[in-house]
Design an enzyme around this catalytic site. Structure first.
Site, short mmCIF file in Angstrom:
data_model
loop_
_atom_site.label_atom_id
_atom_site.label_comp_id
_atom_site.label_asym_id
_atom_site.label_seq_id
_atom_site.Cartn_x
_atom_site.Cartn_y
_atom_site.Cartn_z
CG HIS A 183 36.08 42.61 51.47
ND1 HIS A 183 36.19 42.43 50.11
CD2 HIS A 183 37.35 42.79 51.92
CE1 HIS A 183 37.45 42.51 49.75
NE2 HIS A 183 38.17 42.71 50.83
CD GLU A 235 31.01 43.46 49.52
OE1 GLU A 235 31.14 43.91 48.37
OE2 GLU A 235 31.89 43.60 50.39
#
Length: 149
Positions: free
Chosen positions: A56, A58
């Site tokens: 992801h 993040e």
């Protein structure tokens, strides 16, 4: 001193990353990490490219920023991300001791708030910055994806 570097400025940078993800066939989520008005990490979802469910935006940003800083803690750092983090990413943000999280669109089904995941107690959270733009990009991505299948 007036600074042009505010939450909207940095969220626009995260949206640029989300656009890049869109162009690469990734779910369009982008992220940047900032310390003292300087972007030290910029990335987007790479789950398809890397064939990795943990890739992801993040997670990629945490790794990049930690490498830049030479340590595992993101004290005094702000993460700007175009979609509310999931519980996996929120867990990683907890352990990184991120000082501030700013996200655009809420994820009503899989976001960390819905899932009851906690961030580090010192992490300040701001939501809704350029939420409409981020939500529209996600909506457009999934409409196009459905039309291709």
């Amino acid at each position: 001193m007036i600074t042009p570097y505010d939450d909207t400025y940095f969220m626009k940078k995260a949206l640029q990353e989300a656009e890049a993800a869109f162009e690469q066939g990734e779910i369009p989520v982008g992220a940047v990490i900032v310390v003292r008005d300087r972007i030290i990490a910029r990335t987007h979802n790479l789950t398809e490219l890397l064939n990795d469910v943990t890739a992801h935006a993040e997670m990629q940003a945490i790794t990049s920023a930690s490498n830049f800083l030479g340590g595992k803690y993101l004290n005094n750092c702000t993460l700007y991300v175009t979609l509310e983090p999931c519980q996996m990413c929120a867990g990683a943000l907890y352990w990184s001791q991120l000082s501030r999280l700013v996200y655009a669109a809420s994820d009503e089904q899989r976001g960390f708030k819905r899932m009851g995941t906690k961030l580090h107690p010192k992490t300040k959270v701001v939501s809704g910055v350029l939420a409409d733009e981020a939500a529209e990009l996600l909506k457009r991505f999934f409409i196009e994806k459905r039309n291709l299948n």
